[in-house]
Design a protein around this motif. Sequence first.
Motif, mmCIF file in Angstrom:
data_model
loop_
_atom_site.group_PDB
_atom_site.id
_atom_site.type_symbol
_atom_site.label_atom_id
_atom_site.label_comp_id
_atom_site.label_asym_id
_atom_site.label_seq_id
_atom_site.Cartn_x
_atom_site.Cartn_y
_atom_site.Cartn_z
ATOM 1 N N ALA A 188 11.169 -13.660 -5.998
ATOM 2 C CA ALA A 188 10.575 -14.072 -7.279
ATOM 3 C C ALA A 188 9.927 -12.910 -8.017
ATOM 4 N N LEU A 189 9.741 -11.775 -7.346
ATOM 5 C CA LEU A 189 9.056 -10.635 -7.948
ATOM 6 C C LEU A 189 10.049 -9.571 -8.395
ATOM 7 N N ARG A 190 9.587 -8.720 -9.310
ATOM 8 C CA ARG A 190 10.405 -7.601 -9.801
ATOM 9 C C ARG A 190 9.625 -6.307 -9.606
ATOM 10 N N LEU A 191 9.170 -6.099 -8.399
ATOM 11 C CA LEU A 191 8.320 -4.951 -8.096
ATOM 12 C C LEU A 191 9.115 -3.651 -8.130
ATOM 13 N N THR A 192 8.467 -2.621 -8.640
ATOM 14 C CA THR A 192 9.006 -1.265 -8.538
ATOM 15 C C THR A 192 8.249 -0.461 -7.494
ATOM 16 N N GLN A 193 7.063 -0.950 -7.121
ATOM 17 C CA GLN A 193 6.259 -0.246 -6.118
ATOM 18 C C GLN A 193 5.535 -1.259 -5.248
ATOM 19 N N LEU A 194 5.617 -1.054 -3.936
ATOM 20 C CA LEU A 194 4.958 -1.934 -2.971
ATOM 21 C C LEU A 194 4.294 -1.083 -1.899
ATOM 22 N N ASP A 195 3.018 -1.359 -1.658
ATOM 23 C CA ASP A 195 2.283 -0.710 -0.574
ATOM 24 C C ASP A 195 1.832 -1.787 0.396
ATOM 25 N N ILE A 196 2.268 -1.667 1.652
ATOM 26 C CA ILE A 196 1.975 -2.700 2.639
ATOM 27 C C ILE A 196 1.558 -2.109 3.977
ATOM 28 N N LYS A 197 1.332 -0.825 4.010
ATOM 29 C CA LYS A 197 0.931 -0.173 5.262
ATOM 30 C C LYS A 197 -0.399 -0.745 5.748
ATOM 31 N N GLY A 198 -0.603 -0.629 7.076
ATOM 32 C CA GLY A 198 -1.846 -1.122 7.654
ATOM 33 C C GLY A 198 -1.842 -2.598 7.970
ATOM 34 N N ASN A 199 -0.667 -3.260 7.867
ATOM 35 C CA ASN A 199 -0.530 -4.672 8.226
ATOM 36 C C ASN A 199 0.312 -4.794 9.489
ATOM 37 N N LEU A 238 8.031 2.516 -1.649
ATOM 38 C CA LEU A 238 7.516 1.683 -0.569
ATOM 39 C C LEU A 238 6.570 2.524 0.272
ATOM 40 N N ASP A 239 5.292 2.167 0.233
ATOM 41 C CA ASP A 239 4.248 2.906 0.958
ATOM 42 C C ASP A 239 4.275 4.395 0.635
ATOM 43 N N GLY A 240 4.422 4.695 -0.659
ATOM 44 C CA GLY A 240 4.362 6.082 -1.109
ATOM 45 C C GLY A 240 5.632 6.874 -0.933
ATOM 46 N N LYS A 241 6.683 6.264 -0.383
ATOM 47 C CA LYS A 241 7.947 6.965 -0.164
ATOM 48 C C LYS A 241 9.012 6.422 -1.106
#
Length: 701
Positions: free
Chosen positions: A663-674, A695-698
């Motif tokens: 449902a999302l149109r993300l261009t950047q996702l940070d999820i580290k630390g989970n 993704l997480d800065g990469k």
Amino acid sequence: MHGRPRKDPRPKDAAAKAAHLHDLQAQLLQNHRNRTYTKEALASCSKLLEINPEVYTPWNYRKLALQHNLDGVTDPDAVKSAIEDELRVVEIALRTNPKSYAAWYHRKWVLGRRLMPVEFEREFRLLDLLLKADQRNFHGWNYRRFVAKLKNVPDEEELKFTKKMIDTNFSNYSAWHNRSALLSHLLKKKSQGFDSKKNTLTEEYELVHDALFTDQSDQSGWFYHLWLLDQTVCLDDPQLISSWPTHKSDLILSKSNKIDGYQLFPSSNSSSFSLLHTGTFPIILYFNKAVKNIDSSTVSVSSLFVTNEDLNWRPLSTNNSGEACCWVTFLTVPEENCSSSTSYPVEVCLDRYKDIVSSNVSDCKNPSKFTFTVTFRSHSLEQTSKESVEENVVWNYVDICNPQESPCLMSFDQLSINGDHAGEGFKWNLQILSNEIELFREFNDEDSKFVKLTLARLLVAHDLMVPNGSHNHIKSHSGEVLTLYDDLMKLDPSHKRYYEDEQSMVLMDQLTSDKDSLIKHCWQFDEPTSSSFHRQYCLRLNDLSLTRIGSVKNILWVQMLDLSHNKLHSVEGLEALQLLACLNLSNNQISSFTALEPLKLLSSLRVLDVSFNMIGAHTIDTTRYLCSSPLSHTLDAKQLNVGYEKETTEVCDRWEVTLLFRALRLTQLDIKGNAVLNEKFSVLATELLPSLKWLDGKRVR
């Protein structure tokens, strides 16, 4: 004890009784299967119910038997005899268990068929005996309401009965509850003597005070006081209280093929927005309560470049009920209009406002209208390169922004559509609240959590009712309320989570309803590597210990929001921020992807940071069953695999991730630390988010 031998609580003939019960059940099932409805069969059923009235099958069997045996019978005596037998069986069952759901329901079913005149004197006598034995038996109170309605007993008479029961014993939850139900009906009908809500509630406050201060530890009166407070504060009719664009604002649009979404830019005019867009922009309606029936027939949008009938309004809610406090539609601007520098007026009007109703079937009483202008201009960022637009966003800030330069700090009197809730007709509400506040301040015992909690609620209610036509109004009691909730968390730690939630909503309202307070949290985003958000303004509500978001009616303009380093468990409320492009939720207490469900309604969201939360740390997700999913049979699990045939994607095993990311149109996702993060999850996220660049800065694409 004291030399006396302890007796075995189990009866010596328990085995014999169990065997007898087993025989009766077997006989019942056989009779039920063979449709045997003889007197002997019914007598055997009666013995079973006398022993165990909680079994539903014998009650259903008796219903079928009564219908069968009275089919075609015209003799009144035969009908009366059959009905009397059923009522007698119920009375015997109630002696065994006065709170048997099935027994009470069977009695209501028998009398409700009206096969013979009801002996109301007997029914009320039975209720008197029952309530004398247990004044708070809610089954008895429920049955009393049924009998009173059957006899057409006036609500006023039943109200007197509740007063009699309360005078006998203040600690009677059921009597207080029945009183609230009766008063609600009388006030709604404006019956004689109850046409003045002010007088009625004033008398009820005086009544409940006697109960509250006779025994402060008893909760029954406090629940009734909370109901009275709700009646005092709650406006009967829904009202439009905020919108975006705001009333009399200037929306300056620039078309860009390079930047996907909306971008808000500074403007020299404090009532102007500059918006870089892709041909569409939202219109948001925010009501004081959840409403339905928002469509092109009830809301008209007048503009030269759009036809009202073509607009599709949708509720911003995840519960699929068709009701929501916030509704949105999107205006698509034709290409030929974008090339012109003409200003276009737009008017939004609630034409058939009486058809807009809330969940309690109250309709909108006041017409609402707001206007704004749309102007198309070129913008310097139109020349931004494709590469710079896609750079990774880093959450760095510079000095606090100058309010004269920020487009988000427009005049607050434009934010509210119907800001004056406390006109001449609401002075009595404020007077009642003021009197209650003064009273509870006198009784603010350090050891009474009920007094402190009620005082906090009264203060919040008072601030809500104060004339607020200008949003520069300061929440005068916010500091005192926050202190009260601090005291409550120490006094009653078992309910700390509830107090934190209430405190968070008060704090959120305090920060966003006052312009001077909001300025302190509006920072300029100036990370050189993020050209797409260069010189943007970010609302920083981080490190405030927020556990809930609460009302966002005053920040519908926000495009960048930092909620990091709080204690958020969910993001409910953010669905109203239809311009939101960047969201920082890092270092919170979000434990699952289903807690992010409201984000699915944000079509403008491009940057999401949920790093260092607790996603995947808990094996049990209590919110999974509240969402559309294979578990609730609202989604076919086979649909999840469409387009994802790789073994590494684990689409079916992670359906909640699949539904969210699709449902999302993300261009950047940070999820580290989970805890959920691993190599397979990274592959899944990349597969599900085709627009994802970082993704997480990469860089992933």
